[in-house]
Design an enzyme around this catalytic site. Structure first.
Site, mmCIF file in Angstrom:
data_model
loop_
_atom_site.group_PDB
_atom_site.id
_atom_site.type_symbol
_atom_site.label_atom_id
_atom_site.label_comp_id
_atom_site.label_asym_id
_atom_site.label_seq_id
_atom_site.Cartn_x
_atom_site.Cartn_y
_atom_site.Cartn_z
ATOM 1 N N ALA A 1 0.863 -1.177 0.000
ATOM 2 C CA ALA A 1 0.000 0.000 0.000
ATOM 3 C C ALA A 1 0.903 1.232 0.000
ATOM 4 O O ALA A 1 2.076 1.139 0.363
ATOM 5 C CB ALA A 1 -0.874 -0.029 1.251
ATOM 6 N N GLU B 1 -0.397 -9.269 -1.251
ATOM 7 C CA GLU B 1 -1.809 -9.659 -1.094
ATOM 8 C C GLU B 1 -2.531 -9.638 -2.446
ATOM 9 O O GLU B 1 -3.405 -10.465 -2.694
ATOM 10 C CB GLU B 1 -2.496 -8.737 -0.087
ATOM 11 C CG GLU B 1 -1.997 -8.991 1.334
ATOM 12 C CD GLU B 1 -2.558 -7.995 2.330
ATOM 13 O OE1 GLU B 1 -2.234 -6.799 2.185
ATOM 14 O OE2 GLU B 1 -3.309 -8.403 3.227
ATOM 15 N N GLU C 1 3.954 -5.738 7.095
ATOM 16 C CA GLU C 1 3.110 -4.733 7.746
ATOM 17 C C GLU C 1 3.425 -4.576 9.235
ATOM 18 O O GLU C 1 3.316 -3.487 9.794
ATOM 19 C CB GLU C 1 1.632 -5.093 7.576
ATOM 20 C CG GLU C 1 1.087 -4.870 6.175
ATOM 21 C CD GLU C 1 1.273 -6.046 5.238
ATOM 22 O OE1 GLU C 1 2.099 -6.939 5.538
ATOM 23 O OE2 GLU C 1 0.586 -6.080 4.196
ATOM 24 N N GLY D 1 0.532 -5.190 0.825
ATOM 25 C CA GLY D 1 -0.624 -5.189 -0.069
ATOM 26 C C GLY D 1 -0.269 -5.682 -1.466
ATOM 27 O O GLY D 1 -1.124 -6.222 -2.168
HETATM 28 C C1 3H9 Z 1 0.454 -2.462 3.397
HETATM 29 O O1 3H9 Z 1 0.717 -2.885 2.301
HETATM 30 C C2 3H9 Z 1 -0.909 -2.602 4.035
HETATM 31 C C3 3H9 Z 1 -1.779 -3.630 3.371
HETATM 32 O O2 3H9 Z 1 -1.575 -4.919 3.924
HETATM 33 C C4 3H9 Z 1 -3.227 -3.373 3.610
HETATM 34 C C5 3H9 Z 1 -3.851 -2.244 2.917
HETATM 35 C C6 3H9 Z 1 -5.333 -2.200 3.107
HETATM 36 N N1 3H9 Z 1 4.637 3.404 0.087
HETATM 37 O O3 3H9 Z 1 13.316 1.911 0.795
HETATM 38 P P1 3H9 Z 1 13.780 2.649 -0.401
HETATM 39 C C7 3H9 Z 1 9.396 4.879 -1.108
HETATM 40 S S1 3H9 Z 1 1.607 -1.626 4.310
HETATM 41 C C8 3H9 Z 1 5.109 4.622 -0.227
HETATM 42 O O4 3H9 Z 1 14.784 3.722 -0.221
HETATM 43 P P2 3H9 Z 1 14.952 0.238 -1.458
HETATM 44 C C9 3H9 Z 1 10.411 5.261 -0.051
HETATM 45 O O5 3H9 Z 1 9.857 6.141 0.894
HETATM 46 C C10 3H9 Z 1 3.020 -1.520 3.229
HETATM 47 N N2 3H9 Z 1 6.398 4.870 -0.495
HETATM 48 O O6 3H9 Z 1 14.281 1.668 -1.575
HETATM 49 C C11 3H9 Z 1 11.483 5.892 -0.902
HETATM 50 O O7 3H9 Z 1 11.062 7.196 -1.207
HETATM 51 P P3 3H9 Z 1 12.131 8.379 -1.271
HETATM 52 C C12 3H9 Z 1 3.789 -2.794 3.174
HETATM 53 C C13 3H9 Z 1 7.239 3.838 -0.450
HETATM 54 O O8 3H9 Z 1 15.234 -0.170 -2.842
HETATM 55 C C14 3H9 Z 1 11.447 5.082 -2.185
HETATM 56 O O9 3H9 Z 1 10.172 4.453 -2.199
HETATM 57 N N3 3H9 Z 1 4.980 -2.616 2.412
HETATM 58 C C15 3H9 Z 1 6.805 2.548 -0.131
HETATM 59 O O10 3H9 Z 1 16.032 0.262 -0.455
HETATM 60 C C16 3H9 Z 1 12.525 4.023 -2.254
HETATM 61 O O11 3H9 Z 1 12.457 3.245 -1.068
HETATM 62 C C17 3H9 Z 1 6.152 -2.238 2.984
HETATM 63 O O12 3H9 Z 1 6.214 -2.041 4.168
HETATM 64 C C18 3H9 Z 1 5.442 2.347 0.145
HETATM 65 N N4 3H9 Z 1 4.935 1.124 0.430
HETATM 66 O O13 3H9 Z 1 13.820 -0.703 -0.857
HETATM 67 C C19 3H9 Z 1 7.312 -2.084 2.062
HETATM 68 N N5 3H9 Z 1 7.871 1.714 -0.152
HETATM 69 O O14 3H9 Z 1 13.079 7.990 -2.378
HETATM 70 C C20 3H9 Z 1 8.115 -0.859 2.409
HETATM 71 C C21 3H9 Z 1 8.928 2.476 -0.495
HETATM 72 O O15 3H9 Z 1 11.291 9.578 -1.535
HETATM 73 N N6 3H9 Z 1 9.191 -0.612 1.495
HETATM 74 N N7 3H9 Z 1 8.555 3.753 -0.668
HETATM 75 O O16 3H9 Z 1 12.784 8.383 0.085
HETATM 76 C C22 3H9 Z 1 10.369 -1.280 1.540
HETATM 77 O O17 3H9 Z 1 10.555 -2.183 2.318
HETATM 78 C C23 3H9 Z 1 11.450 -0.817 0.609
HETATM 79 O O18 3H9 Z 1 11.143 0.489 0.195
HETATM 80 C C24 3H9 Z 1 11.663 -1.693 -0.645
HETATM 81 C C25 3H9 Z 1 12.680 -0.986 -1.587
HETATM 82 C C26 3H9 Z 1 12.197 -3.058 -0.222
HETATM 83 C C27 3H9 Z 1 10.367 -1.866 -1.410
#
Ligand code: 3H9
Length: 655
Positions: free
Chosen positions: A62, A104, A124, A101
């Site tokens: 999400a 999911e 999450e 998400g």
């Molecule tokens: C969810 O999904 C809830 C659902 O179950 C239910 C819904 C109803 N959203 O980390 P990085 C941005 S909860 C918005 O440096 P990497 C991040 O801020 C979500 N932005 O890169 C950054 O921005 P900036 C569950 C996001 O290559 C840029 O992307 N998912 C999101 O080291 C690059 O990120 C997670 O918790 C996001 N979801 O790692 C995953 N994700 O450049 C969270 C990233 O402006 N994300 N950004 O600073 C991660 O674990 C890592 O970002 C990922 C990439 C592994 C994907």
């Protein structure tokens, strides 16, 4: 405005492509685009639907930046239910990381394929949430209760191969994902494959007591956190209720967590960590220097751990010690650490051997002539450090970065002994350096921009979380630790016991109370440092009287079997009446009246001391932003992430 979701129909396969950089998060536009694409696919001649993403990853979850704001329809739970209910087979093709998400969405499709390098997960819990789009109900049906609980309560992603074993992914694709996925969809159609709905599947058999066992374990492992417990409740609902009712339990719990303090704190922390990697005033395109080889001076615990961090990232290291004996000792500690990593399952034997092979030793500074970066990691003696930097100035090639791992010393004074202060920087690792994620990058007055940019980029390469600090005694973390430690001593003299102080802080969420930390680090370290100071410099005697008395009685901490506590051979502690007496006597000697002290007072005074110093650090511009201080304390000092870090906590609790 063009949609980030594209739909094309080619040879009876409807392909939904999501293109929402950087990580294809499920923003409102993506959710709407998915619904629109499903509408098209419903009506056209497609016989199957493929969901795939462009860029570096499948959907990473999400859109976290939308959390806490009014949500716009369509919502993700409705989308995944619609995907699953689709009358044509729907296939997900995964690369990069399918998270939260995003995973999911994949779980709601009928068939899932992935490239071998893909990782999937439900992280999450790290945001104080639970999978809120059917993940808590579909994962146990596919992978079983135990695996589902592990995946969701740890939040750790797993490799595609493991996901395949667990039944979460059906096929691994070699070569180009889109080509391979389309070929597989054709195979499925040729075999007359039908929609396969996970919601219609029964939850596999499981051990009685699995849920209570998980609750108990998480009560210890994730003390104070509510999301892991809520995940267990939802998975139990999956095992005991019809699918639709399980979804309701999931939704209720998700919304409760989303509006709670813990998730707000963890979301703050998620963005603070990413913001910390940015240096104010340094353009994103600041050039960096190539780092292909590293020298490390000092093969003690710290130097060895730093060497392993680089070797583990594939960067060759030359470790320098003063003589063969010391070098042999240093390398054997590294061998032991690698053996430990293999034993704990953190590294495969093959990987450990390959990493270890990247570390060589030398007693000759001339071996550092060609390295791109040198990190000095000898003990805290300013003259020794300056002497080493003079030598490095003489042997290292032009353009090499010269870094000190000092925890306290003046980086500018160290830089000043070289003819190239612009190449000098602090890289302060935390012990054990091959495990701890924090790296304070200390920017000297004259540190060049490209040196700083290189260190920030390099930190990510060696899997550290970098935070920039200006030069001051102790930088961000250790400087704040001083008033915190001093306050713990005052609390003892005013009436608390070590076990009460530590217990109060640990129950509040700190990984370890301050007195246990002192015992672990060794009380003699501070004692020796104080011997070199004048009475004025030492400050208020009440802040160090008790540890001085303990050291003088031979109680140096864990290593001597006694400090603020007594330790058995397995380093298990027991409170010690002798220490209580020492404290009482010291209080009497210093005319401090003892009284009952509440746990609340302990927490408020200790956290207050941290925060006061944090504010000064911000005012002086030592830290760039308060979120950076939060990152330092969570990654370096065991501060509970679910309280957001000391500065966030102070704001949210109006301290
Ligand atoms: C969810 O999904 C809830 C659902 O179950 C239910 C819904 C109803 N959203 O980390 P990085 C941005 S909860 C918005 O440096 P990497 C991040 O801020 C979500 N932005 O890169 C950054 O921005 P900036 C569950 C996001 O290559 C840029 O992307 N998912 C999101 O080291 C690059 O990120 C997670 O918790 C996001 N979801 O790692 C995953 N994700 O450049 C969270 C990233 O402006 N994300 N950004 O600073 C991660 O674990 C890592 O970002 C990922 C990439 C592994 C994907």
């Amino acid at each position: 405005m063009t949609s980030p979701v594209n739909y094309t129909l080619t040879d009876e396969i409807g392909v939904i492509t999501i293109d929402n950089p950087p990580v294809n998060a499920l923003s409102h536009a993506v959710r709407q685009g998915l619904m629109d694409a499903l509408d098209l696919a419903d009506k056209d001649d497609s016989r199957a639907i493929l969901i795939i993403c462009t860029g570096r990853t499948f959907i990473a979850g999400a859109d976290i930046s939308e959390f806490g704001k009014p949500m716009q329809q369509p919502m993700l739970p409705a989308i995944v239910n619609r995907i699953e209910a689709t009358a044509k087979p729907v296939v997900a093709a995964i690369h990069g990381t399918a998270l939260g998400g995003g995973f999911e969405v994949a779980l709601s499709t009928h068939y899932r394929c992935a490239v071998a390098s893909a990782r999937v997960g439900l992280p999450e819990v790290k945001l104080g949430l639970l999978p809120g789009a059917g993940g808590t109900q579909r994962t146990p049906r596919l992978a079983g209760i135990e695996a589902a609980l592990e995946l969701m309560t740890s939040g750790a992603p797993i490799a595609a191969a493991k996901a395949q074993v667990l039944g979460l992914v059906d096929k691994i694709i070699d070569g180009d994902l889109e080509e391979g996925a389309i070929a597989w969809v054709r195979e499925l159609l040729a075999a007359d494959a039908r929609p396969r709905r996970t919601s219609e599947q029964a939850v596999p058999e499981h051990e009685a007591g699995v849920f209570d066992g998980a609750r108990k374990l998480l009560g210890q492992k994730a003390r104070g956190q509510i999301a892991p417990q809520a995940i267990v409740d939802c998975v139990e609902a999956a095992a005991t209720l019809p699918f639709e009712d399980g979804l309701k339990v999931e939704r209720e719990n998700f919304l409760k967590l989303m509006s709670g303090d813990q998730s707000a704190a963890l979301r703050h922390f998620f963005f603070a960590e990413r913001q910390a990697a940015r240096v104010d005033g340094l353009a994103d395109d600041t050039p960096t220097r190539p780092i292909e080889s590293v020298g490390i001076i000092g093969g003690g615990t710290m130097g060895g751990g730093i060497a392993m961090s680089f070797a583990n990232a594939g960067i060759p290291v030359t470790l320098i010690e003063i003589n063969d004996d010391a070098l042999g000792r240093g390398l054997s500690i590294i061998d032991r650490n690698y053996a430990g990593s293999v034993k704990r399952g953190k590294l495969s034997d093959g990987k450990a051997v390959a990493c270890r092979a990247l570390i060589s030793g030398s007693t000759d500074y001339a071996s550092l002539a060609e390295v791109d970066l040198v990190i000095e990691a000898v003990f805290e003696d300013p003259d020794l450090k300056k002497n080493i930097f003079e030598k490095l100035d003489g042997v290292c090639k032009s353009g090499a970065i010269l870094a000190t791992n000092t925890s306290y010393q003046d980086v500018d004074a160290i830089a000043a002994v070289t003819s190239r202060p612009e190449d000098v920087v602090g890289m302060h690792f935390f012990s054990p350096a091959h495990i701890m994620k924090l790296l304070e990058v200390v920017r000297g007055n004259r540190t060049a921009d490209d040196v700083l940019a290189t260190c920030m980029q390099l930190a990510k390469r060696i899997r550290k979380v970098p935070v920039v600090s200006g030069v001051c005694y102790g930088f961000i973390g250790n400087r704040m630790l001083q008033p915190y430690g001093q306050q713990s001593q005052l609390l003892l003299l005013e009436g608390a016991t070590p076990e009460q102080v530590d217990g109060a802080m640990e129950n509040w969420g700190m990984a370890m109370g301050p007195l246990r930390v002192f015992d672990l680090a060794g009380l003699d370290v501070g004692y020796k440092a104080r011997q070199a100071l004048s009475d004025d410099e030492k400050g208020e005697p009440a802040t160090y009287r008790v540890p001085d008395l303990l050291v003088e009685a031979g109680r140096l901490g864990q290593k001597s079997g006694a400090g603020f506590y007594t330790y058995d051979d397995n380093r298990r502690l027991t409170p010690d009446p002798v220490v209580h007496e020492v404290i009482k006597n010291a209080a009497a000697e210093l005319n401090i009246e003892r009284r009952e002290i509440s746990d609340e007072e302990i927490v408020n005074r200790l956290i207050g001391a941290l925060v006061d110093e944090g504010r000064k650090i911000l005012e002086e511009g030592i830290a760039q932003r308060s979120g950076d201080i939060d990152v330092v304390y969570v990654y370096g000092y065991g501060f509970p992430a679910w309280r957001g870090g000391p500065m966030y906590y102070a704001d949210s609790a109006s301290l």
